[in-house]
Design a protein around this motif. Structure first.
Motif, PDB file in Angstrom:
ATOM      1  N   ASP A   1       0.827  -1.199   0.000  1.00 26.46           N
ATOM      2  CA  ASP A   1       0.000   0.000   0.000  1.00 26.46           C
ATOM      3  C   ASP A   1       0.867   1.257   0.000  1.00 26.46           C
TER       4      ASP A   1
ATOM      5  N   THR B   1       2.458   1.739  -3.459  1.00 27.63           N
ATOM      6  CA  THR B   1       1.456   2.205  -4.423  1.00 27.63           C
ATOM      7  C   THR B   1       1.192   3.692  -4.266  1.00 27.63           C
ATOM      8  N   ASN B   2       1.192   4.168  -3.028  1.00 25.82           N
ATOM      9  CA  ASN B   2       0.865   5.573  -2.770  1.00 25.82           C
ATOM     10  C   ASN B   2       2.020   6.525  -3.078  1.00 25.82           C
ATOM     11  N   TYR B   3       3.266   6.041  -2.891  1.00 19.05           N
ATOM     12  CA  TYR B   3       4.396   6.972  -2.963  1.00 19.05           C
ATOM     13  C   TYR B   3       5.455   6.616  -4.002  1.00 19.05           C
TER      14      TYR B   3
ATOM     15  N   PHE C   1       0.100   8.059 -11.152  1.00 20.84           N
ATOM     16  CA  PHE C   1      -0.144   8.461  -9.759  1.00 20.84           C
ATOM     17  C   PHE C   1      -1.554   9.046  -9.614  1.00 20.84           C
TER      18      PHE C   1
ATOM     19  N   THR D   1      -4.230   6.163  -9.875  1.00 16.94           N
ATOM     20  CA  THR D   1      -4.316   5.317  -8.679  1.00 16.94           C
ATOM     21  C   THR D   1      -4.958   6.048  -7.512  1.00 16.94           C
ATOM     22  N   HIS D   2      -4.908   7.378  -7.519  1.00 10.81           N
ATOM     23  CA  HIS D   2      -5.523   8.160  -6.451  1.00 10.81           C
ATOM     24  C   HIS D   2      -6.837   8.806  -6.894  1.00 10.81           C
TER      25      HIS D   2
END
Length: 302
Positions: free
Chosen positions: A123, A126-128, A174, A177-178
């Protein structure tokens, strides 16, 4: 020689295969530490000051890497931008390095449940991972801008646009995904960036802007050229899947499997690209030298 370099590479690859086998066969109780041990061995081989493992090559590699990461203050020559091009094909490895740091830092902090660390670091990555995946493209972009400032040639700006397009791809991934940007934007940006890069490969990096008949060929096995071109096209658009960050392969484990298979294929494609890129540079330098550089036996006619 290149033969000795291949021997070192083969030895390091054998260590990697053994580490993967030991990890999946669970020969050891703490098999989660096997990848970490492999990384430590690679770092020792890279930094060991002894006159072993091609010391002059390792020093040259570290020196050129220093020039790349210190841009815009570092120098830019063929060795520097050639190495930086290799790093752009390792964007997946850069993201995996971010995951590795997360995983082992959490594992050392709490070693009771390694599987829990996998989920948490997946996780986090995926976020950063956008923050680290775009770095190789940024380095190459800065090199092109530095060359433009030095030479005032517009071609360097056009080349810089190629790497900027890949930064847009990473940023679009990015955003997707967000849930900030739509899926079609990521797919469109990825396709256009790959077409941009493919055109630059053929016309500029490989020197075929005037056609294959007008360019001097150093390899007598001419069938190699269309083969490499075809594999470059296939490799670029297969590796596009790994840059889509789930837009093409949305399932978590399916995406991980596809990346595991296609990321090494991108390294293979890059090595084939290297053959024609180095040849193109040799052709450019031939008028400046009084001899023809040797061609590896591997590419002599059968």
């Amino acid at each position: 020689s290149w033969v000795k370099a291949m021997q070192v590479a083969a030895g390091l690859s054998f260590l990697w295969v053994m580490a993967v086998a030991l990890h999946f066969l669970d020969f050891f109780l703490h098999h989660h530490y096997i990848p970490l041990c492999l990384i430590m061995v690679y770092l020792v081989v890279l930094f060991v000051p002894l006159n072993r493992f091609r010391r002059s090559t390792r020093r040259s590699l570290l020196r050129n890497l220093t020039q790349i990461v210190t841009l815009p203050f570092g120098s830019v020559g063929f060795a520097q931008f050639f190495l930086a091009d290799q790093l752009t094909s390792m964007s997946t490895a850069v993201a995996d390095g971010f995951y590795t740091v997360c995983y082992y830092s959490r594992l050392f902090h709490n070693s009771k449940d390694p599987n829990c660390q996998v989920e948490r670091c997946f996780d986090t990555t995926t976020n950063y991972k956008f923050c680290v995946t775009f770095i190789p493209y940024l380095w190459r972009l800065m090199q092109c801008l530095r060359m433009f400032v030095t030479t005032k040639k517009t071609l360097h700006l056009i080349n810089a646009g190629k790497y900027f397009s890949f930064i847009i791809v990473v940023a679009s991934g990015f955003g997707w995904t967000h849930l900030i940007s739509p899926r079609w934007l990521l797919v469109t940006a990825s396709v256009l960036a790959e077409l941009y890069a493919l055109g630059w490969d053929i016309l500029m990096d490989w020197g075929f802007i005037k056609g294959i008949k007008e360019r001097q060929l150093l390899y007598s096995w001419t069938a190699m050229y269309p083969m490499i071109l075809l594999l470059d096209i296939l490799g670029r658009f297969m590796f596009l899947t790994t840059k889509s960050q789930g837009a093409i392969v949305p399932l978590m484990y399916a995406e991980a499997f596809v990346i595991c298979v296609l990321a090494p294929l991108e390294i293979l494609r890059r090595n084939l690209w290297n053959i024609l890129r180095v040849e193109s540079e040799m052709v450019r330098q031939l008028p400046l030298v009084a001899f023809s550089p040797p061609v590896p036996v591997l590419f002599l006619p059968f």
